[in-house]
Design a protein around this motif. Structure first.
Motif, PDB file in Angstrom:
ATOM      1  N   ALA A 207      43.200  31.615  47.463  1.00  0.00           N
ATOM      2  CA  ALA A 207      44.124  31.994  46.338  1.00  0.00           C
ATOM      3  C   ALA A 207      44.758  33.152  46.860  1.00  0.00           C
ATOM      4  CB  ALA A 207      42.579  31.712  45.284  1.00  0.00           C
ATOM      5  N   LYS A 208      45.453  33.702  45.512  1.00  0.00           N
ATOM      6  CA  LYS A 208      46.143  34.922  45.740  1.00  0.00           C
ATOM      7  C   LYS A 208      45.663  35.603  44.706  1.00  0.00           C
ATOM      8  CE  LYS A 208      50.638  34.751  44.775  1.00  0.00           C
ATOM      9  NZ  LYS A 208      51.907  34.665  44.662  1.00  0.00           N
ATOM     10  N   VAL A 209      45.563  36.347  44.877  1.00  0.00           N
ATOM     11  CA  VAL A 209      45.231  37.309  43.736  1.00  0.00           C
ATOM     12  C   VAL A 209      46.340  38.716  43.822  1.00  0.00           C
ATOM     13  CG1 VAL A 209      43.729  39.065  42.363  1.00  0.00           C
ATOM     14  CG2 VAL A 209      43.267  36.830  43.499  1.00  0.00           C
ATOM     15  N   SER A 210      46.688  39.138  41.942  1.00  0.00           N
ATOM     16  CA  SER A 210      47.858  40.427  42.751  1.00  0.00           C
ATOM     17  C   SER A 210      47.761  41.176  41.488  1.00  0.00           C
ATOM     18  CB  SER A 210      49.309  39.452  42.076  1.00  0.00           C
ATOM     19  OG  SER A 210      49.449  38.551  43.124  1.00  0.00           O
ATOM     20  N   VAL A 211      47.658  42.622  42.201  1.00  0.00           N
ATOM     21  CA  VAL A 211      47.657  43.667  41.222  1.00  0.00           C
ATOM     22  C   VAL A 211      49.107  43.723  40.799  1.00  0.00           C
ATOM     23  CG1 VAL A 211      46.743  45.624  40.792  1.00  0.00           C
ATOM     24  CG2 VAL A 211      45.374  43.995  42.438  1.00  0.00           C
ATOM     25  N   VAL A 212      48.745  43.801  39.034  1.00  0.00           N
ATOM     26  CA  VAL A 212      50.222  44.934  38.897  1.00  0.00           C
ATOM     27  C   VAL A 212      50.526  46.052  38.106  1.00  0.00           C
ATOM     28  CG1 VAL A 212      52.485  43.721  38.226  1.00  0.00           C
ATOM     29  CG2 VAL A 212      51.529  41.659  38.730  1.00  0.00           C
ATOM     30  N   PHE A 227      40.762  46.566  47.538  1.00  0.00           N
ATOM     31  CA  PHE A 227      39.805  46.225  48.799  1.00  0.00           C
ATOM     32  C   PHE A 227      37.971  46.157  48.901  1.00  0.00           C
ATOM     33  CE2 PHE A 227      43.982  45.597  50.503  1.00  0.00           C
ATOM     34  CZ  PHE A 227      44.159  44.041  50.222  1.00  0.00           C
ATOM     35  N   SER A 228      37.951  47.466  48.107  1.00  0.00           N
ATOM     36  CA  SER A 228      36.907  47.700  48.432  1.00  0.00           C
ATOM     37  C   SER A 228      35.472  46.773  47.582  1.00  0.00           C
ATOM     38  CB  SER A 228      36.112  49.578  47.757  1.00  0.00           C
ATOM     39  OG  SER A 228      36.984  49.632  46.429  1.00  0.00           O
ATOM     40  N   SER A 229      36.447  46.532  45.899  1.00  0.00           N
ATOM     41  CA  SER A 229      36.321  45.658  44.815  1.00  0.00           C
ATOM     42  C   SER A 229      35.375  43.874  45.732  1.00  0.00           C
ATOM     43  CB  SER A 229      36.647  45.406  43.737  1.00  0.00           C
ATOM     44  OG  SER A 229      37.363  47.063  42.847  1.00  0.00           O
ATOM     45  N   LEU A 230      36.702  43.210  46.192  1.00  0.00           N
ATOM     46  CA  LEU A 230      36.608  42.631  46.967  1.00  0.00           C
ATOM     47  C   LEU A 230      35.563  42.508  48.302  1.00  0.00           C
ATOM     48  CD1 LEU A 230      40.326  41.981  47.669  1.00  0.00           C
ATOM     49  CD2 LEU A 230      38.783  40.401  45.899  1.00  0.00           C
TER      50      LEU A 230
END
Length: 230
Positions: A207-212, A227-230
């Motif tokens: 899946a693609k997660v995008s932060v905007v 990335f630390s959250s993921l």
């Protein structure tokens, strides 16, 4: 003249009419009462935004947010039409007086609104990943991969070309819509000799997660936090 509007055509037509009439704004009633920080059906803590810039809405719409169609946002941005997103399912006293207003950067500055560092997080589950191994590491090799896909009207989204190997070879990874995965693999296999790769690996469980957010331009550390959250 009677016309049939295609998918997303009603939003785009509404913005076009608003632009032609030089209207104060264009209200679009849809299945949500505004633009949220993320999909409220997935994250209960998602909150509604009062204002979003055209650029942020365009980005969110293009990476998975289903609130507005990208063409309508692009036209609103080009013509300077203020767009408000409201719910068509709430009536009477319960109806929200205000949805989310999509405006220019300049208007947001004039309103002296505090800029969000991150405006929203979008999700797209309709992704499939393809990796082509041991592609010749030379100019034009990658074009021979994406040429046949483009001719077949298959949209390629994210592309990563790995560091070259010792033998002048590299691996290329990219994503396509899940519905086009098998067709993409067939096309690539048909062009195997021309491309000169070793094998194809694929994965549908991605899946693609995008932060905007416009605020990322002037703030460091966003990617690190993500990335630390993921």
């Amino acid at each position: 003249r009677i016309s049939t509007l295609g998918r997303g055509g009603s939003d785009t037509s509404a913005v076009a009419v608003a632009a032609a009439l030089d209207a104060d704004r264009c209200d679009i009633y849809t299945d949500v009462d505004g633009v949220y920080t993320t999909d409220p059906r997935i994250v209960s803590r998602a909150r509604k935004l009062d204002y979003v810039t055209y650029e942020e809405m365009l980005e969110l719409a293009s990476v998975g947010a289903k609130v507005l169609q990208t063409r309508s946002v692009g036209l609103a941005m080009k013509k300077g039409v203020r767009v408000q997103v409201l719910s068509s399912f709430v009536e009477g006293d319960e109806a929200p007086k205000k949805g989310t207003m999509i405006v220019s950067d300049e208007e947001l500055e004039e309103l002296k609104m505090e800029r969000q560092l991150i405006t929203g997080i979008a999700l797209d589950k309709n992704e499939a990943k393809i990796t082509i191994t041991r592609v010749p590491d030379r100019p034009g090799a990658v074009a021979s991969i994406f040429g046949p896909l483009a001719d077949a009207a298959i949209n390629v989204d994210m592309i990563i070309q790995n560091v070259g190997r010792d033998k002048g070879e590299t691996d290329v990874t990219f994503t396509v819509p899940q519905t086009d995965l098998l067709r993409s693999i067939d096309l690539l296999e048909a062009n195997k000799e021309k491309i000169g790769f070793n094998r194809i690996l694929s994965d549908e469980k991605v899946a693609k997660v995008s932060v905007v957010g416009v605020g990322m331009k002037s703030h460091a550390g966003v990617a690190g936090t993500m990335f630390s959250s993921l």
